[in-house]
Design an enzyme around this catalytic site. Structure first.
Site, PDB file in Angstrom:
ATOM      1  N   GLU A 107      19.479  18.580 -13.248  1.00 23.39           N
ATOM      2  CA  GLU A 107      20.615  19.112 -12.492  1.00 23.39           C
ATOM      3  C   GLU A 107      21.536  17.990 -12.027  1.00 23.39           C
ATOM      4  O   GLU A 107      22.755  18.143 -12.009  1.00 23.39           O
ATOM      5  CB  GLU A 107      20.171  19.952 -11.301  1.00 23.39           C
ATOM      6  N   GLY A 146      26.003  23.948  -9.118  1.00 19.71           N
ATOM      7  CA  GLY A 146      25.083  24.523 -10.085  1.00 19.71           C
ATOM      8  C   GLY A 146      24.800  25.957  -9.692  1.00 19.71           C
ATOM      9  O   GLY A 146      24.567  26.249  -8.516  1.00 19.71           O
ATOM     10  N   HIS A 161       9.115  22.671 -20.169  1.00 20.63           N
ATOM     11  CA  HIS A 161       8.438  21.378 -20.210  1.00 20.63           C
ATOM     12  C   HIS A 161       7.510  21.373 -21.427  1.00 20.63           C
ATOM     13  O   HIS A 161       6.660  22.253 -21.574  1.00 20.63           O
ATOM     14  CB  HIS A 161       7.658  21.135 -18.916  1.00 20.63           C
ATOM     15  N   SER A 197       3.893  15.787 -21.514  1.00 19.45           N
ATOM     16  CA  SER A 197       3.674  15.049 -20.273  1.00 19.45           C
ATOM     17  C   SER A 197       4.001  13.574 -20.459  1.00 19.45           C
ATOM     18  O   SER A 197       3.903  13.040 -21.560  1.00 19.45           O
ATOM     19  CB  SER A 197       2.213  15.170 -19.831  1.00 19.45           C
ATOM     20  N   HIS A 218      29.487  24.677 -23.480  1.00 20.97           N
ATOM     21  CA  HIS A 218      30.658  25.529 -23.239  1.00 20.97           C
ATOM     22  C   HIS A 218      31.428  24.990 -22.042  1.00 20.97           C
ATOM     23  O   HIS A 218      30.852  24.735 -20.998  1.00 20.97           O
ATOM     24  CB  HIS A 218      30.212  26.968 -22.950  1.00 20.97           C
ATOM     25  N   GLY A 271      34.372  26.362 -20.001  1.00 21.07           N
ATOM     26  CA  GLY A 271      35.345  27.378 -19.647  1.00 21.07           C
ATOM     27  C   GLY A 271      36.213  26.909 -18.494  1.00 21.07           C
ATOM     28  O   GLY A 271      35.996  25.832 -17.934  1.00 21.07           O
TER      29      GLY A 271
END
Length: 115
Positions: free
Chosen positions: A38, A58, A65, A68, A82, A84
């Protein structure tokens, strides 16, 4: 988190894997991986939008996942899927130092006009 590369439609960051981001059994915590995803996806939105006019938030993130990792660095590459006027969709691939895929995330961001 250190930002290490930027291109026309992508941004790359790296993060050390150590005890600060481990689960109790010594592997990279999925939550730390998602935080990295993020962070790089949101930062990429700021890079590719006019930060003087918009704030970025966000609005959805998902993660799978796959492998490891317990030490070294992981790299997150946010690539624009994308762009927009209001929403952006990012694919963030998390890889290890050998370029093996650790996690794959999708992040949707929204650009809100500053008031």
């Amino acid at each position: 988190i250190e930002y290490v590369d930027v291109g026309e439609n992508y941004l790359v960051a790296k993060m050390p894997v150590n005890s600060a981001v481990h689960q109790p059994d010594g592997i990279l915590h999925g939550g730390a991986t998602v935080a990295l995803a993020e962070s790089v996806g949101s930062a990429a939105s700021y890079v590719f939008l006019d930060a003087q006019k918009f704030v970025v938030r966000g609005i959805e993130i998902s993660a799978n996942h796959l492998k490891s990792v317990s030490e070294g660095y992981v790299y997150a590459k946010a690539s624009l899927i994308h762009k927009g006027r209001t929403t952006q969709l990012w694919e963030i691939k998390i890889t290890d130092e050998q370029d093996r895929l650790i996690s794959i995330c999708k992040l949707t961001t929204i650009a809100l006009a500053k008031s």
